[in-house]
Design a protein around this motif. Structure first.
Motif, PDB file in Angstrom:
ATOM      1  N   MET A  85       0.857  -1.174   0.000  1.00 29.71           N
ATOM      2  CA  MET A  85       0.000   0.000   0.000  1.00 29.71           C
ATOM      3  C   MET A  85       0.898   1.231   0.000  1.00 29.71           C
ATOM      4  SD  MET A  85      -3.202   0.544   2.486  1.00 29.71           S
ATOM      5  CE  MET A  85      -4.633   1.427   1.927  1.00 29.71           C
ATOM      6  N   ASP A 113      -2.722   5.878   0.339  1.00 35.45           N
ATOM      7  CA  ASP A 113      -4.042   5.273   0.521  1.00 35.45           C
ATOM      8  C   ASP A 113      -4.434   4.297  -0.584  1.00 35.45           C
ATOM      9  OD1 ASP A 113      -4.717   6.198   2.961  1.00 35.45           O
ATOM     10  OD2 ASP A 113      -6.125   7.740   2.289  1.00 35.45           O
ATOM     11  N   GLU A 114      -3.496   3.925  -1.443  1.00 37.91           N
ATOM     12  CA  GLU A 114      -3.844   3.018  -2.546  1.00 37.91           C
ATOM     13  C   GLU A 114      -3.126   1.691  -2.397  1.00 37.91           C
ATOM     14  OE1 GLU A 114      -6.218   3.519  -4.712  1.00 37.91           O
ATOM     15  OE2 GLU A 114      -6.583   5.543  -3.958  1.00 37.91           O
ATOM     16  N   VAL A 115      -3.867   0.610  -2.664  1.00 38.36           N
ATOM     17  CA  VAL A 115      -3.284  -0.712  -2.557  1.00 38.36           C
ATOM     18  C   VAL A 115      -2.919  -1.205  -3.961  1.00 38.36           C
ATOM     19  CG1 VAL A 115      -5.568  -1.772  -2.480  1.00 38.36           C
ATOM     20  CG2 VAL A 115      -3.633  -3.037  -1.613  1.00 38.36           C
TER      21      VAL A 115
END
Ligand SMILES: NC(=O)c1ccc[n+]([C@@H]2O[C@H](COP(=O)([O-])OP(=O)(O)OC[C@H]3O[C@@H](n4cnc5c(N)ncnc54)[C@H](O)[C@@H]3O)[C@@H](O)[C@H]2O)c1
Ligand SMILES: Cc1cc2nc3c(=O)[nH]c(=O)nc-3n(C[C@H](O)[C@H](O)[C@H](O)COP(=O)(O)O)c2cc1C
Ligand code: SF4
Ligand code: FES
Ligand code: FES
Lengths: 159, 521
Positions: free
Chosen positions: A135, A138-140
């Motif tokens: 991650m 806030d992005e996986v």
């Protein structure tokens, strides 16, 4: 990294304290609000938090230190979390972890020399169908390799 | 105007769905083709994500996996007329989505809408049987709602499998001015993501389930305790709650019924133990997540000391269909005392991973090979961990075990939250046992000694075993230590860490430097 709060930051914290003062169980949402804005929870504001929420400073400290998510010092501009849990291990996350540490020149809980990326371990991102997962902020991202993560860092953090 | 679907689920996004969606919009504009782009949830076929669907008169047609670089080619093949010969000849063409074998054989009850609707469209939700359960519940007494849930046979999907209706009944009969409904959305188990999918891909079903729970037991305030690792779920839930409030499905006087139910999302902060219900309640109260002694049960003295329903996301999201279609409809699925369906999550080293909702009773082998397609690496599957980090490792000889709570208990394993993680033959099971202790040490709340001290001792003993020092004595020490943790821990973190450890030792003794005979001793 500078640890003193600007006037603006202090005002933000004040506003959050006021907003959460009378919320039932308001300490957790308050700590989140502060960390979301400032990037960490400054220990210097514990007394104000304690006073507003009718707690002792020791209690505030106890809560902040219990949770892995909260930190008391500024960190890099971006946070990279590598999943260390079982599904990602089954798809080679141990190698990914070692390669990334070498590439970035840091261990867990450390920040790259340019102040850009802080590396953190995480135990599952809920992306176990596409392991190994990381991650970035806030992005996986799924099905990662050290090369792909390096490209990501270039794109997101230097782009 | 043709409708095109590109998922907004985190897993699809993690494989580039956002860029694919943008590219489709750009390309359509450039070519002057009018399209409506819908961001749906994921159908749960992760090896095909980003899975793009096109609406046709015959139904939705799937293409996947679609990378941004594939988009121009798809337009060249006129994929917006998906049933045209040219589109059918495209290598990414998969045919009608509903006819895909992976989906066709499933029994999707809890996941009935997931991947089909726009998660944040209340109109979509209503058009697909949404809020039918609440409508029925509003015409029933609390006692009758609880009876329906009891009769359905639904058991806690968080892992402990306690009958949901019996739990609700305890709260219903606890007299109090204020009661609460708390949704456990901490989903700490590795290898699981069904809670996340419900929250991101069909949030209204969770809201509806919690509202029914509140009305049933007389609770007017609900909280969703959401793990901090799920920022997309947070955004989606908050937006869905806002819309439900606006439409009179939350708040005061719900749909003119006189019932009140308020709902709020609270973020967790990265402590695995806070998924344990009493630790969770401490955290919601703004404290350190130390596990409480039980009794009193949360159903009697829960949040702020008041009677509280604590249920997993899937348990609560299954309530609407039970109230809509009836308890018997749900109970007709399943085997033995495991009634209904289980959303199974395939993870780890498998060719085809994703969400499979099936009636209880399918075997592990069907899941691993028929759905999973065998290992991703092409090597033999050697070990499978079911039920998260506190679940046992199963060897090939146990792959014919049916997915049923009691069948798993019989072989000293747990079904838990339905996560299945496959490992190929490159796995070192001694390392996995060591990791189980390490994880327990990192996450222990520290309240009791067997867990706090035992986990750290466990790591040390495993290190010695791997080095081959004083072998027989150390293996015995490992067993004794596990025994102490099993019997002396306050909660299942310390109490179940011996499951992965001892199952690894018993089924894979060779990885601990033992012959089968030594291990049996
Ligand atoms: N989903 C995840 O991410 C995750 C993570 C870790 C562990 N787990 C699971 O958690 C399980 C252990 O959970 P637990 O310690 O809460 O189990 P438990 O058996 O103590 O309780 C299960 C539930 O039933 C309720 N209950 C029990 N008796 C009751 C009664 N008489 N009346 C009303 N309610 C009653 C409890 O309050 C609780 O909500 C493990 O089996 C594991 O599989 C899940
Ligand atoms: C260490 C530990 C972690 C847990 N984590 C979760 C979790 O993340 N999600 C969950 O639903 N239940 C979790 N549980 C189980 C809860 O304590 C509780 O049984 C559950 O929320 C009850 O809901 P259910 O009956 O609907 O399953 C955990 C239990 C333990 C011991
Ligand atoms: S077993 Fe571990 S996590 Fe559970 S109460 Fe004891 S110390 Fe805390
Ligand atoms: S185990 Fe890595 S994302 Fe779940
Ligand atoms: S201190 Fe909790 S079991 Fe000993």
């Amino acid at each position: 990294m500078d640890n003193t709060l600007s006037h603006k930051q202090h005002a933000q914290i004040q506003a959050h304290i006021q907003a959460h003062q009378h919320v039932p169980g308001g300490l957790m949402p308050l700590l989140h609000a502060i960390q979301d804005d400032i990037g960490y929870v400054p220990e210097t504001v514990y007394p104000e938090i304690a006073k507003a929420l009718a707690l002792s400073v020791a209690e505030v400290h106890g809560v902040v230190s219990f949770y892995h998510h909260f930190r008391t010092h500024p960190i890099g501009k971006h946070v990279l979390q590598i999943c260390r849990a079982e599904s990602c291990q089954s798809m080679g996350s141990a190698n990914l972890e070692a390669d990334l540490k070498a590439k970035l020149g840091v261990d867990y809980h450390q920040t790259t020399a340019d102040g850009n990326v802080t590396l953190l371990p995480v135990y599952c991102l809920g992306n176990c169908g596409c392991s190994p997962a990381v991650m970035l902020d806030d992005e996986v991202y799924g099905r990662m390799s050290a090369e792909k993560v390096a490209d990501l860092i270039t794109e997101v953090c230097h782009g | 105007m043709v409708k095109i679907y590109v998922p907004i689920d985190s897993t699809a996004l993690s494989l580039g769905a956002e860029r694919t969606a943008k590219k489709i919009m750009q390309e359509a504009q450039a070519r002057g083709i009018e399209i409506t782009l819908v961001r749906n949830g994921s159908r749960g076929l992760f090896w095909l994500e980003p899975l793009v669907e096109v609406e046709t008169a015959q139904g939705r047609v799937a293409f996947g996996p679609v990378q941004p670089s594939d988009v121009a080619g798809l337009f060249d093949a006129e994929f917006t007329q998906a049933q045209a010969d040219q589109a059918k000849a495209h290598p990414l063409y998969l045919g009608l989505t509903d006819e895909l074998a992976w989906l066709k054989k499933q029994q999707r009850l809890t996941f009935a809408r997931v991947g089909i609707t726009d998660p944040l469209s209340l109109e979509d939700y209503l058009a697909h049987d949404g809020y039918q359960g609440l409508k029925n519940a509003l015409a029933m007494s609390g006692t009758d709602i609880v009876k329906a849930v009891t009769d359905s046979g639904l058991r806690g999907r968080g892992g402990a499998a306690f009958p949901t209706g019996i739990k609700w009944n305890t709260v219903l009969n606890a007299p109090a001015e204020q009661k609460y409904v708390v949704c456990n959305a901490d989903e700490g188990d590795s290898g699981t993501y069904s809670d996340r999918m419900i929250m991101e891909d069909d949030p209204f079903v969770l809201i509806e389930g919690m509202t029914i729970a509140g009305i049933a037991v007389g609770a007017t305030q609900g909280y969703i305790y959401l793990r901090s690792e799920y920022p997309h779920a947070l955004k989606t839930l908050n937006e869905a709650i806002r819309k439900a409030n606006l439409a009179g499905y939350l708040g005061d006087n719900i749909q003119g019924s006189g019932h009140t139910f308020h709902l709020e999302v609270r973020r967790a902060a990265g402590a695995y133990v806070c998924g344990e219900e009493t630790s969770l309640l401490e955290s919601l109260e703004g404290k350190r997540g130390l596990v409480r002694f039980k009794p009193p049960l949360p159903a009697i003295e829960g949040l702020f000391g008041k009677p509280t329903i604590v249920n997993n996301v899937i348990s609560l999201a299954t309530v609407p269909i039970i109230l809509d279609k009836g308890a018997q409809y749900y109970a007709d699925y399943g085997m033995g005392r495991s009634r209904g369906t289980l959303p199974i999550q395939l993870a780890g080293n498998l060719k085809q991973t994703g969400l499979v909702e099936l009636a209880f009773g399918a075997t592990l082998r069907e899941l691993l090979y028929d759905y999973g397609g065998g290992s991703a690496s092409g090597r033999p599957i050697r070990a499978v961990q079911v039920g998260g980090p506190l679940g046992a490792y199963l060897p090939e000889s146990q792959f014919d075990t049916p997915l049923d709570y009691e069948a798993f208990t019989k072989i000293w394993a747990v079904l838990g939250h339905g996560g299945i993680v496959a490992f190929d033959d490159s796995v070192d099971m001694a390392k996995m046992a060591r990791y189980a202790f390490e994880f327990c040490a990192v996450e222990s709340c520290g309240k009791c000694t067997p867990c706090r001290i035992g986990s750290t001792r466990g790591v040390e003993v495993m290190d010695k075993i791997v080095l081959g020092k004083n072998h027989p004595q150390n293996v015995q020490l490992l067993r004794d230590l596990s025994d102490t943790m099993l019997n002396g821990s306050l909660c299942a973190l310390g109490g179940m860490t011996p499951y992965p450890v001892l199952s690894a030792l018993n089924h894979f003794p060779e990885d601990f430097g033992l012959s089968n005979k030594e291990a049996a001793a």
